[in-house]
Scaffold this active site. Structure first.
Site, PDB file in Angstrom:
ATOM      1  N   GLU A 455      46.098  80.083  56.715  1.00 39.80           N
ATOM      2  CA  GLU A 455      45.709  79.893  55.322  1.00 39.80           C
ATOM      3  C   GLU A 455      46.733  79.072  54.535  1.00 39.80           C
ATOM      4  O   GLU A 455      47.408  79.571  53.638  1.00 39.80           O
ATOM      5  CB  GLU A 455      45.491  81.255  54.662  1.00 39.80           C
ATOM      6  N   CYS A 526      56.794  78.372  21.965  1.00 36.15           N
ATOM      7  CA  CYS A 526      57.711  79.155  21.145  1.00 36.15           C
ATOM      8  C   CYS A 526      58.283  80.287  21.993  1.00 36.15           C
ATOM      9  O   CYS A 526      57.930  81.460  21.862  1.00 36.15           O
ATOM     10  CB  CYS A 526      56.967  79.700  19.926  1.00 36.15           C
TER      11      CYS A 526
END
Length: 596
Positions: A455, A526
């Site tokens: 995978e 922020c």
């Protein structure tokens, strides 16, 4: 996680011990005991070492907080000591130290770096591009040592001459000094699509898929299936490409499965993962005849059995097993050791209990086993060791239950190059070495060769991806650092905030400009931790420059967020000088679309 840093006073004894042990173990095959005693006496010469520790550059390597190696650059500009603990040989530590020393040498204006290498170290340096100038016999405390004076011409791989020229990582720079991606000028892409912008190179993706598929044919006679781990980057187009390249996929949510269904991906080539699949997701998998459901725990097994019985379906399953292998990656991306939220433990007997329960469960067909030991693994050995453990467990299952399981899914985790510190093994070599172990154990244990699944995710799309940003402010804090702010950040690439992941960066509009210093690249969110990198070597950035972050194809778009209600950038595919949008970027209306 591997970290490189400068020497600290508290390191002295540990480093001296490491030197002593390394000399007496790693070099034992080439030197007599009396030579090794002369080279590294038990009674340390602290006056000598105190001088070494304070050389212009002394780099200490730490892995998960443990000192595992060091190297230094002396006053004459010679790369002197390079030592790595015997238990950490072959794990990329030496290459990382070497790369760091070379970069430090470049910053000091050294373009030809010399090193003195023992017969043990000579092959390593030759692979790094060093060549022997002279052989020399050096006396040391009454013993004579043969070593080699070696040299390497240093060039920063990001500093290229004008004109089309391919770099080591297949980067091209145009005649006007612009970065080229898939035959398209990166600067022109930003004018057409704005920034931030994700760019994927189709040829790189297809080449990686083909490499894995061809290796499966070569080393397992085609008795296996490559499944793209789509959590790395999931969208309709990547599934279309996987389908076209005749490989499978693995999915980890109903959303990924639905995306695959939208392009008529063959469900028999799908593996469905997840440590806490919902009843709705399991029904969805069964309704659409997913080829293999990877069962993570006993609770899921019971739930799946009940749902399959209600639906009149048979669930074809693999059991996810923790083989107990520590892959030496960041603690957040290690999944094969016992303390992990994923899978069934071998050590406690939990895995065997699940096997027996699966064989007795209604409407469940146990095909085999699955494992996954981690991500961004740069060595073959952990995969080979894992294959050995899993083959042994298949044998134990046969002895305990009489069942001969047919499938063995060895997961993914194959590493890629993010920076020069990463030295990935060619994927062909992973496949070759693991296949040798699987075949040997099958013969030894009198088992049929299992159907092998792998995978790969990051290694298929990671280096195919590039992210483009526009530089905004440049803020210099004298004696501290210089911040370079861009118009994206952790909202489109959270990996530095999560893992302190390093990336190569450059300026697309001045791709062959010389490096002038190191900078901290900051995002616009922020959040004080919103950084894309620290100590990043770049030309002096200016407002309006196009900053490039390389190898962002995996776990960038797929991990993006709307933090601060930022818009997710579009994804553009490039090939043969043309570009096309494969995922549209968010509009402001998209941000509020689901608000009520």
């Amino acid at each position: 996680m591997l970290k490189l840093r400068h020497f600290r006073e508290s390191d002295a004894c540990v480093l001296a011990d490491l030197f002593y042990e390394t000399v007496h173990t790693v070099n034992a095959a080439h030197y007599l005991p009396e030579q090794l005693d002369a080279w590294a006496p038990k009674q340390y010469l602290w006056e000598h070492w105190n001088c070494v520790f304070r050389r212009p550059a002394f780099v200490v390597a730490e892995l998960d907080g443990v000192i595992v190696g060091f190297g230094d650059l002396d006053e004459k500009g010679v790369f002197d000591h390079l030592f790595v603990h015997k238990d950490y040989q072959g794990r990329g530590v030496a290459s990382a130290i070497c790369c760091c020393i070379e970069q430090l040498a470049l910053r000091q204006g050294i373009t030809n770096l010399k090193t003195e290498a023992s017969i043990t170290a000579k092959p390593f340096f030759e692979k790094r591009g060093y060549h022997v100038i002279t052989e020399q016999k050096k006396p040391c405390r009454g013993q004579i040592f043969l070593n080699y004076l070696m040299e390497k011409a240093l060039t920063d791989k990001r500093l290229m001459e004008k004109g089309n020229r391919t770099m080591d990582r297949k980067i091209q720079i145009s005649n006007d000094g612009h970065l080229m991606l898939g035959g398209v000028d990166a600067v022109s892409l930003t004018k057409e699509y704005q920034t931030p912008l994700y760019v994927m190179e189709e040829d790189v993706i297809r080449s990686a898929m083909q490499s894995y598929r061809n290796s499966m044919q070569e080393f397992y006679g085609g008795k296996g299936l490559v499944c793209y781990a789509s959590k790395a980057f999931s969208c309709k187009e990547i599934y279309r490409i996987a389908k076209d390249e005749q490989i499978g996929i693995d999915v980890v949510s109903g959303g990924e499965l639905y995306t695959a269904l939208c392009v008529d991906f063959p469900m028999d080539k799908v593996c469905f993962h997840g440590n806490n699949k919902t009843p709705e997701e399991l029904r969805m998998a069964l309704q659409n005849n997913v080829g293999r459901i990877i069962v993570d725990n006993l609770t899921e097994l019971s739930l799946l059995s009940n749902i399959a019985r209600e639906m009149g379906k048979t669930a074809r399953i693999l059991l996810r097993v923790k083989p107990g292998v520590d892959a030496h990656t960041h603690s957040f991306i290690r999944t094969g050791q016992i303390d992990s939220k994923f899978g069934l433990a071998l050590e406690t007997g939990e895995a065997m209990e699940a096997v027996k329960a699966s064989l007795q469960a209604e409407n469940v067909e146990l095909l085999g086993l699955h494992c996954h030991i981690g991500s961004q693994i740069l060595d073959v050995e952990p995969f080979v060791h894992t294959a050995e453990i899993m083959m042994d467990f298949l044998s134990n299952i046969k002895k305990a239950t009489g069942a001969v399981l047919t499938d063995l899914n060895l997961g993914g985790g194959f590493g890629i190059r993010y920076t020069d510190e990463d030295t990935p093994v060619p994927y062909h070599e992973y496949m070759k070495e693991v296949s040798v172990m699987v075949k040997r154990k099958a013969t030894e244990l009198e088992l049929p060769q299992p159907f092998i699944l792998i995978e790969p995710g990051r290694s298929i799309v990671g280096e195919a991806g590039t992210t483009l940003y526009t530089v905004g402010s440049v803020k210099k804090i004298p004696g501290i650092r210089t911040y370079v702010a861009v118009d994206g950040g952790m909202c489109d690439n959270p990996r530095y905030a999560l893992y302190q992941s390093k990336y190569d960066m450059l300026l697309a509009n001045r791709a062959n400009a010389p490096i002038t210093g190191t900078f901290t690249v900051a995002g616009k969110c922020c959040e004080s931790g919103d950084l894309l990198g620290e100590n990043v070597p770049l030309p002096q950035p200016e407002t309006g420059d196009i900053l490039v972050v390389l190898s962002t194809g995996a776990y960038n778009y797929s991990m993006a967020s709307h933090y601060n209600r930022n818009q997710t950038p579009p994804v553009v595919m490039v090939k043969n000088g043309k570009s096309r949008v494969i995922i549209r970027g968010d509009s402001l209306e998209d941000i509020v679309r689901n608000d009520v």
